[in-house]
Design an enzyme around this catalytic site. Structure first.
Site, PDB file in Angstrom:
ATOM      1  N   GLY B 114       0.832  -1.205   0.000  1.00 44.14           N
ATOM      2  CA  GLY B 114       0.000   0.000   0.000  1.00 44.14           C
ATOM      3  C   GLY B 114       0.856   1.239   0.000  1.00 44.14           C
ATOM      4  O   GLY B 114       0.399   2.319   0.377  1.00 44.14           O
ATOM      5  N   SER B 115       2.129   1.072  -0.389  1.00 42.85           N
ATOM      6  CA  SER B 115       3.037   2.209  -0.511  1.00 42.85           C
ATOM      7  C   SER B 115       3.158   2.997   0.783  1.00 42.85           C
ATOM      8  O   SER B 115       3.236   4.213   0.772  1.00 42.85           O
ATOM      9  CB  SER B 115       2.589   3.123  -1.668  1.00 42.85           C
ATOM     10  OG  SER B 115       2.425   2.386  -2.846  1.00 42.85           O
ATOM     11  N   TYR B 126      -5.772  -8.384   1.522  1.00 40.68           N
ATOM     12  CA  TYR B 126      -4.651  -8.953   2.257  1.00 40.68           C
ATOM     13  C   TYR B 126      -5.072 -10.089   3.171  1.00 40.68           C
ATOM     14  O   TYR B 126      -4.320 -11.043   3.383  1.00 40.68           O
ATOM     15  CB  TYR B 126      -3.891  -7.855   3.024  1.00 40.68           C
ATOM     16  CG  TYR B 126      -3.052  -7.031   2.068  1.00 40.68           C
ATOM     17  CD1 TYR B 126      -3.357  -5.712   1.784  1.00 40.68           C
ATOM     18  CD2 TYR B 126      -1.987  -7.638   1.396  1.00 40.68           C
ATOM     19  CE1 TYR B 126      -2.615  -4.986   0.868  1.00 40.68           C
ATOM     20  CE2 TYR B 126      -1.235  -6.919   0.477  1.00 40.68           C
ATOM     21  CZ  TYR B 126      -1.548  -5.600   0.215  1.00 40.68           C
ATOM     22  OH  TYR B 126      -0.819  -4.889  -0.692  1.00 40.68           O
ATOM     23  N   SER B 190       5.421  -4.826  -1.912  1.00 37.71           N
ATOM     24  CA  SER B 190       5.564  -3.381  -2.109  1.00 37.71           C
ATOM     25  C   SER B 190       6.195  -2.741  -0.868  1.00 37.71           C
ATOM     26  O   SER B 190       7.295  -3.141  -0.470  1.00 37.71           O
ATOM     27  CB  SER B 190       4.197  -2.793  -2.472  1.00 37.71           C
ATOM     28  OG  SER B 190       4.220  -1.397  -2.504  1.00 37.71           O
ATOM     29  N   PHE B 237      -0.485   0.497 -14.687  1.00 38.79           N
ATOM     30  CA  PHE B 237      -1.192   0.933 -13.482  1.00 38.79           C
ATOM     31  C   PHE B 237      -0.429   1.925 -12.603  1.00 38.79           C
ATOM     32  O   PHE B 237      -1.018   2.587 -11.765  1.00 38.79           O
ATOM     33  CB  PHE B 237      -1.596  -0.260 -12.581  1.00 38.79           C
ATOM     34  CG  PHE B 237      -2.324  -1.352 -13.297  1.00 38.79           C
ATOM     35  CD1 PHE B 237      -1.713  -2.589 -13.511  1.00 38.79           C
ATOM     36  CD2 PHE B 237      -3.612  -1.168 -13.773  1.00 38.79           C
ATOM     37  CE1 PHE B 237      -2.385  -3.607 -14.169  1.00 38.79           C
ATOM     38  CE2 PHE B 237      -4.293  -2.185 -14.437  1.00 38.79           C
ATOM     39  CZ  PHE B 237      -3.678  -3.401 -14.636  1.00 38.79           C
ATOM     40  N   GLY B 319       0.744  -6.519  -8.256  1.00 40.02           N
ATOM     41  CA  GLY B 319      -0.527  -7.060  -7.770  1.00 40.02           C
ATOM     42  C   GLY B 319      -0.951  -8.357  -8.421  1.00 40.02           C
ATOM     43  O   GLY B 319      -2.100  -8.759  -8.292  1.00 40.02           O
TER      44      GLY B 319
END
Lengths: 541, 344
Positions: B114-115, B126, B190, B237, B319
């Site tokens: 989720g950065s 998740y 990520s 994306f 993803g």
């Protein structure tokens, strides 16, 4: 609490699904078929999209992206001003965003320019570079899942004696279910002993004590309720008031319901609120004030408050009504109050409410509907009777707040387990309150609920809480459709929490409804409904 | 953004199944609405839109879960375990016995992506992913609900990760094997992958044993623009513009992307030579624009003399592991399974 399967694997569709909860056959054959078409993998991600609509949703997403890229000013407005509803229903969410754009985007989605040849080609781009996995098991059959899965949520606790207490409670409950009362009694004795070695001031020790009491009551006093249900209406009101002050659950309920009622009454000049449980009328000052301030001026507001009769000759309903009238007068809202005294909601008849055909009606039920779920096998179940006359009033809105728990299961052990986890979490949240006597009396309020869930049966057991998923099925089956609570209600609920409560409470959006819980466990759910008009309503829409 | 929007949309459509495209595009759209150009974040909207699921002590498809909240910090960990073969034990958590006294059961501490800004341990995507991890890799998974930016910047996420690791290592009921140890792996996608790396460094320095790191297209970066960033910007994306936004939201104010949190082997980074660092499995998606940074990370580990395996999935986008509808997903799960069960 949404059943894991229907919320995440299949989306919680309104309409029939679970075969166990409703005795009525599914209302529409069509609805059943479309349910089978839901993309199972997206459902696991929390989104409800029909496989047959995937392509359309994709095209809309594309159009939306193009529109956003082309007009960034609209994007920022979309981001800040738009009210979002029900994000699980991806198709409608995307459509609602698209409709916010001032100019319809002109990007054709079926045809693209092939950059190399400059020819238009049909976009048939949904191919994978690698062979697809077979599509078996991707579309979930609800009936199958809902029969198998049952949700219980628990927050783990780790003190040794705490764990042992929980095990013993479960064992005792299991004995009770089997009818082995002598073993249950010796379990009780062991637990009383263990309690002396556990911190009963907070945590598992505290809630375990209440469950041990409730089990004792059941074993030694029987399941008729006795003193637990014998508390006077006056006592109940006091406890309720302290529960209201000690933690945000009731404030959330009132606030969210009022927001929805305010919106439903927009543009109406004669409005009538029917409150299924007036108590001290704590919910209504805020609504009266909000109506006073609405642009265009306040409507004529009638409030009908239902409550138990006062045994001592006082007309407590009228007293509350007078206080509210005073408030309304002070803010120039034309106001009329009527009290309806009834010991049980199912004793109320619609004519007692004196609803006028010209007014817009809001029916407000804060933790009352579950009390109607005890069925008398001789006649229509009370819930069906009441829902039916609510429908006959053709309300503009019905606000429903209920405990988000599965405390009405037929099996005693299942109920017991669920309650143990639910009330542990609720007690945990109460630890955050330090104000006395609110906290102590709030605990007694909750303790009475526990005692009712655990030690009563039949008509004495009134705390028959059911989760959102079951209420959705029930209310849809009774001819109501959901009115979604949006991101504005969500945001204001969050703000309320920040202002008035400790850290740890969380508001969540659940398929058009809002829940308030402690950390990751929803404990109370608020929803709004409207009667589906089928031409047979007594009052015009 | 490089390339016209229409062309980019069509590119991404060619490489993923339709439902995956819808899912990830939906996230992209929602996230665009949540990030504000001035660097602030619409947290209310983000929480409202995020799809959440509660834990479930009753097994579903062989996996049950429960939450643990630390009373002092409010930090939540969600524990996922395979259900007991004994049905009578379903619906109860046994916190007195170890997982096993004979065989080794790996415990994967998972940091969701989720950065650093989006999602939670109880986000549906998740929760579902962790359940699949348990089923397919025969492991216990502990998903950490770390504090997110921009409200909580570096090093909060690492602090929370470290606290979670210590918590996991000290649970007797997570122990297994004849040596009665908690056999821990760190994993994340990520930003979660980034967190896993930094927590592993802290663990190595504190002599806390971590058996392995699993980094799923981990979030790294740096000041300079790499070739992959320029070539793939906006195509699948993700844009450089949003990557930059998330780094600005996470790193301390005024810092640039060569901060060692972002660029651990960059000009301000350090070698891990001589450190007892766990073996790593680094998964890189071939259509991820930051792959050059991830490949540089792998190189950095090798240069430090650390054991690392690179799994490069050429045609995968970010993803790819959310939905089990592609071969990359199954390949990944197989690799993880072998990584955490080396003796099987």
């Amino acid at each position: 609490m949404v059943l894991y399967d229907s919320a995440t694997l299949g989306g919680s569709c309104s309409g029939s699904s679970s075969s166990s909860s409703s005795s009525k056959p599914p209302p529409l054959q069509q609805r059943q078929q479309t349910q089978q078409d839901i993309d199972g993998l997206l459902a696991g991600a929390g989104y409800r999209v029909r496989s047959s609509e995937l392509r359309k949703v994709a095209q809309r997403l594309e159009r939306l992206e193009t529109a956003m890229v082309n007009s960034p000013a609209d994007l920022s407005q979309l981001a800040s001003d738009t009210i979002h509803y029900n994000p699980s229903d991806l198709a409608s969410w995307v459509d609602s965003l698209l409709s916010e754009f001032t100019q319809p985007p002109t990007c054709p989605s079926e045809f693209i320019m092939d950059p190399e040849t400059n020819q238009t080609v049909v976009s048939d781009a949904w191919t994978t570079a690698e062979p697809h996995m077979p599509q078996v098991h991707q579309n979930i059959s609800y009936e199958q899942q809902s029969l198998n899965n049952q949700l219980t949520v628990v927050t783990a606790m780790e003190e040794d004696s705490g764990i042992r207490l929980v095990h013993m409670l479960m064992t005792c409950a299991e004995c009770v279910q089997r009818g082995d009362f002598s073993l249950a009694t010796s379990c009780l004795e062991d637990m009383q002993g263990l309690l002396t070695r556990v911190n009963t001031v907070c945590g598992i020790g505290k809630v375990a004590g209440h469950f041990i009491d409730a089990l004792s009551r059941r074993i030694f006093q029987g399941i008729g309720g006795g003193t637990i249900n014998g508390g006077s209406a006056y006592e109940n009101e006091i406890l309720y008031h302290h529960f209201y002050e000690a933690c945000p659950y009731l404030k959330f309920a009132h606030f969210t319901a009022n927001q929805a009622i305010l919106e439903a009454f927009d543009g109406h000049d004669c409005v009538h609120v029917v409150d299924f449980n007036l108590m001290h009328g704590l919910q209504w000052p805020a609504l009266i004030q909000a109506l006073a301030l609405r642009p265009g001026g306040p409507p004529l507001l009638r409030l009908t408050g239902i409550g138990p009769p006062s045994p001592d000759g006082r007309d407590s309903l009228r007293e509350i009504g007078l206080r509210l009238a005073e408030l309304a007068r002070s803010v120039n809202v034309r106001f009329a109050f009527r009290g309806v005294a009834a010991s049980r909601l199912e004793d109320v008849k619609p004519w007692m409410l004196q609803v006028n055909p010209k007014e817009s009606v809001a029916v407000n039920s804060i933790m009352q509907l579950h009390r109607l779920l005890g069925s008398d096998l001789n006649r229509n179940s009370p819930i069906e009777t009441v829902l039916s006359w609510i429908r006959s009033l053709n309300p503009k809105i019905m606000t429903v707040v209920e405990q988000e728990a599965n405390h009405n299961q037929p099996g005693f052990l299942d109920r017991f387990t669920e309650a143990l986890h639910y009330y542990s979490t609720m007690f945990d949240s109460l630890e955050a309150c330090t104000v006395q006597p609110h906290k102590a009396l709030a605990e007694i309020y909750i303790q009475r609920e526990i005692a009712n869930v655990v030690s009563c049966e039949g008509s004495a057991r009134v705390e028959r809480h059911e989760p959102l998923s079951k209420w959705r099925t029930r209310l849809s089956g009774a001819g109501f459709r959901p009115l979604h609570l949006g991101s504005n209600a969500y945001k204001q609920a969050s703000m309320l929490l920040t202002l008035f409560s400790a850290e740890g409470y969380s508001v969540e959006e659940n398929d058009g409804c809002l829940t308030l819980g402690w950390h990751s466990r929803p404990l109370i759910a608020a929803s709004a409904w409207q009667a589906v008009s089928d031409g047979t309503a007594d009052f015009p829409a | 953004m490089a390339g016209s929007n229409e062309v980019n949309l069509n590119e991404s459509k060619r490489v993923v199944p339709l439902n995956t495209w819808v899912l990830i595009s939906n996230f992209k759209l929602a996230y665009n609405l949540q990030r504000r150009p001035d660097g602030t974040f619409n947290r209310d909207l983000s929480e409202f839109l995020d799809r959440r699921v509660p834990a479930n002590i009753n097994p579903v498809d062989g996996v049950f879960s429960f939450d643990h909240v630390d009373g002092a910090t409010g930090l939540l960990n969600r524990v996922y375990q395979p259900s007991s073969l004994n049905e009578a034990q379903w619906g109860m958590v046994d916190l007195e016995k170890p997982l096993s006294t004979t065989e080794i059961i790996p415990v994967i501490v998972f940091f969701h992506g989720g950065s650093f800004t989006h999602s939670s341990a109880n986000s549906a995507i998740y929760d579902t992913f962790c359940r699949r991890l348990v089923s397919l890799c025969k492991a216990v998974v502990v998903s950490v609900n770390y504090r997110r930016s921009p409200e909580h910047r570096y090093p909060c996420a690492y602090d929370d990760g470290w606290a979670a690791l210590k918590w996991v290592k000290s649970r007797t009921w997570l122990q297994s094997g004849k040596d009665s140890n908690v056999h821990v792996y760190l994993a994340g996608d990520s930003s979660g992958g980034n967190i896993a790396h930094h927590v592993a460094v802290r663990a190595a320095e504190a002599d806390v044993e971590v058996l392995g790191n699993i980094l799923l297209h981990p979030m790294f970066g740096g000041q300079k623009r790499t070739e992959s960033e320029k070539r793939l910007d906006g195509k699948y994306f993700v844009t450089l513009h949003d990557r930059d936004w998330y780094w600005r939201a996470y790193l301390p104010e005024g810092e640039d992307r060569d901060h060692p949190a972002c660029n651990p082997f960059g000009p301000r980074g350090r070698s891990l030579e001589g450190l007892k660092f766990p073996k790593s499995l680094v998964v890189v998606a071939g259509l991820d624009l930051i792959q050059d940074w991830q490949l540089a990370y792998v190189e950095g580990l090798k240069k430090s003399g650390q054991e690392v395996k690179l799994l490069f999935l050429e045609k995968a986008t970010i993803g790819f592991y959310f939905l089990p509808n592609n071969n990359h997903f199954y390949c990944l799960m197989e690799e993880i399974k072998n990584f955490v069960n080396p003796n099987c």
